[in-house]
Design an enzyme around this catalytic site. Structure first.
Site, PDB file in Angstrom:
ATOM      1  CG  ASP A 205      -1.994   0.969   1.240  1.00  0.00           C
ATOM      2  OD1 ASP A 205      -2.792   0.917   0.296  1.00  0.00           O
ATOM      3  OD2 ASP A 205      -2.074   1.793   2.172  1.00  0.00           O
ATOM      4  CD  GLU A 269      -2.001   2.533  -3.653  1.00  0.00           C
ATOM      5  OE1 GLU A 269      -3.016   3.134  -3.989  1.00  0.00           O
ATOM      6  OE2 GLU A 269      -1.590   2.546  -2.471  1.00  0.00           O
TER       7      GLU A 269
HETATM    8  C1  NOJ Z   1      -4.407   2.946  -0.906  1.00  0.00           C
HETATM    9  C2  NOJ Z   1      -5.510   1.949  -0.777  1.00  0.00           C
HETATM   10  O1  NOJ Z   1      -5.662   1.276  -2.002  1.00  0.00           O
HETATM   11  C3  NOJ Z   1      -6.730   2.718  -0.356  1.00  0.00           C
HETATM   12  O2  NOJ Z   1      -7.903   1.939  -0.431  1.00  0.00           O
HETATM   13  C4  NOJ Z   1      -6.485   3.235   1.045  1.00  0.00           C
HETATM   14  O3  NOJ Z   1      -7.564   4.033   1.449  1.00  0.00           O
HETATM   15  C5  NOJ Z   1      -5.204   4.072   1.104  1.00  0.00           C
HETATM   16  N1  NOJ Z   1      -4.116   3.478   0.392  1.00  0.00           N
HETATM   17  C6  NOJ Z   1      -4.747   4.234   2.519  1.00  0.00           C
HETATM   18  O4  NOJ Z   1      -4.299   2.992   3.016  1.00  0.00           O
END
Ligand code: NOJ
Length: 532
Positions: A205, A269
């Site tokens: 993440d 990500e």
């Molecule tokens: C990215 C995640 O995909 C999202 O769903 C989340 O709200 C934020 N990061 C914070 O963790």
């Protein structure tokens, strides 16, 4: 370019599938999807032909941000089942050649994580320095001008200790302090915990945000040239995001991953605005992420010129030995069938053909394979804190998180009949898995054929990419030695030339098996794979 060592074939040549577990399959009738539900659908996923599943967080969470606020990194949230269920998912997946990746959330914890509960006890608490604390500015206000991704100041005042703590997302998601070696050691143990259980890797993440400027400097003001979100925030997030030190952490995890057989995957990500920044997350091609999500591509229009330009830049700048990822949907962005295709089946098939035929690993999001569109969400249905905060200007992320429609039965086959799912179903009577399985002309049948073709053709799985000349609004590229992919991405018929061989995959099934030799007329929004 070389496809990489043999140990990489399974994931480079494979197709990945993201599951949003709360919305995938509800086995116990509580309205929430769960791990036994996923296990019950493994045969479907294996038949679809996917190599791996990435599960959005299933670890313990008070669900301020639906799992992305973790209160225990080494246990399963009871909503989803138990550790035994997870182990069973891993072993049942392995029996079908489907591997399991989990979601790692290292930027922040839940405010209910025992580390933060302890950190709040006071300035001398054992875990105080595990989070980012700072004294107020001279006027008593926040220490600097950093803005939370979810709106407002990124700082929250903690009255008893007289200091602020940082939260780049929700207030209930305090940011960890990655300058602290104890945090790094704790996460080494967490990744090993899951990898030792046979988990094939992690999606990490916001891995570009993990570490912040040590001096907590103010962000500079945004300018007109900055992306819209930064303009809206008024600042350019250069000191609380994309810091160079994030790469040290990734290298550390890659070194651990490389000691496993097979190495465990690190998928990031990497929500960055520039392809050049994305490339940095691949390090030297072997020492950081195995793959980073390409948000420049996700955010592009379904348009031949812009998509081809992005792909060409990736091909030209990816470090040697590295491998791209391609995706069009996830739990944070509108589904591709809505955003790219406006619900039109022909466009959905073109989008899927692009994802499944480019050089790189495609990640489908649950429902992409049936052309699932965003769900209708009323204010009363909202579950996403961000949607609740910004309604009606921004409706949040619930539309792309609605449950998987498995059949046209009441409850869509997601929950037993009579149970109200946590989010409303998208019109399951009109679009569902069971009906599409039976229909050779459905989007699902097309997706299955495309995945099967990819697995059966070395060019498509692992071959090189090169763009070929083609008329306006078409995109024609060669994969490997003898496979050409041609797409007409316009509302008018187009002629493409130079296609020779047999059509092995077509958005219009009738064309499959035919020979072509030279000029080919392509219907609006259609695609062909031609093999010599
Ligand atoms: C990215 C995640 O995909 C999202 O769903 C989340 O709200 C934020 N990061 C914070 O963790």
């Amino acid at each position: 370019m070389a496809a990489g060592p043999d140990e990489d074939r399974w994931w480079r040549g494979g197709v990945f599938y993201q599951i949003y577990p709360r919305s995938f399959a509800d086995s116990n009738g509580d309205g929430y999807g769960d791990l036994p539900g996923i296990i019950s659908r493994l045969d479907y996923l294996a038949d679809l032909g996917v190599a791996a599943l990435w599960l959005s967080p299933v670890t313990v969470s008070p669900n301020r941000d639906w799992g992305y606020d973790v209160a225990d990194y080494c246990d399963i949230d009871p909503d989803f089942g138990s550790l035994e269920d997870l182990d069973r998912l891993v072993s049942e997946g392995a029996r079908r050649d489907v591997r399991i990746l989990l979601d790692l959330v290292p930027n922040h914890t839940s405010d209910q994580h025992p580390w933060f509960v302890d950190a709040r006890r006071g300035r001398d608490a054992a875990h105080r320095n595990w989070y980012v604390w700072a004294d107020p500015a001279p006027d008593g206000g926040p220490p600097n001008n950093w803005i939370s991704v979810f709106g407002g100041s990124a700082w929250e005042f903690d009255e008893p200790s007289g200091q602020y703590f940082l939260h780049n997302f929700e207030l209930q998601q305090p940011d960890l302090n990655w300058w602290n070696g104890d945090v790094r050691d704790a996460f080494d143990a967490i990744v090993r915990f899951w990898w030792d259980r046979g988990v094939a890797g992690f999606r990490i993440d916001v891995c570009n945000m993990m570490i912040k400027d040590a001096r907590l400097r103010d962000n500079p003001p945004a300018t007109e040239d900055d992306p819209l979100d930064q303009q809206l925030m008024g600042v350019r997030s250069v000191y609380n995001s994309d810091r160079p030190e994030a790469h040290d952490i990734l290298r550390r995890w890659r070194a651990i991953s490389d000691r496993y057989d097979p190495p465990r995957l690190l998928i990031g990500e990497t929500n960055v605005e520039q392809l050049a920044t994305l490339m940095q997350f691949y390090g030297n091609g072997h020492d950081e992420l195995h793959g980073g999500f390409n948000f420049v591509f996700i955010n592009a229009a379904l348009d031949a010129t812009s998509m081809r330009a992005i792909v060409e830049e990736v091909e030209a700048t990816l470090p040697d030995g590295a491998w791209p990822l391609w995706t069009g949907s996830n739990h944070d962005v509108s589904r591709l069938a809505t955003r790219w295709a406006g619900g039109e089946g022909a466009k959905v098939r073109c989008a899927l053909m692009i994802l499944l035929c480019l050089r790189g690993t495609p990640f489908l999001y649950q429902g992409d394979e049936i052309g699932l569109t965003d769900g209708p969400i009323d204010q009363a249905d909202l579950r996403d804190a961000v949607g609740i905060r910004f309604w009606p200007y921004y409706k949040g992320r619930d539309p792309q998180r609605t449950p998987m429609p498995w059949s046209h039965a009441p409850g869509g086959g997601f929950s037993p009949a009579g149970v109200r799912p946590w989010l409303p179903l998208t019109d399951a009577a009109r679009r569902n898995v069971a009906d599409q399985v039976e229909d050779p002309d459905s989007v699902l049948s097309f997706t299955r054929r495309a995945i099967a073709r990819r697995s059966g053709n070395e060019d498509l799985a692992l071959g090189s990419y090169s763009s070929l000349d083609s008329p306006e609004d078409t995109w024609v590229f060669q994969r490997g030695r003898g496979t050409v992919v041609a797409l007409n991405m316009s509302d008018a018929a187009r002629e493409t030339s130079g296609l020779r061989g047999s059509i092995t995959l077509a958005t219009d099934r009738e064309r499959e098996g035919h020979q072509v030799d030279g000029v080919v007329t392509m219907a609006p929004w259609s695609g062909l794979v031609v093999e010599t």
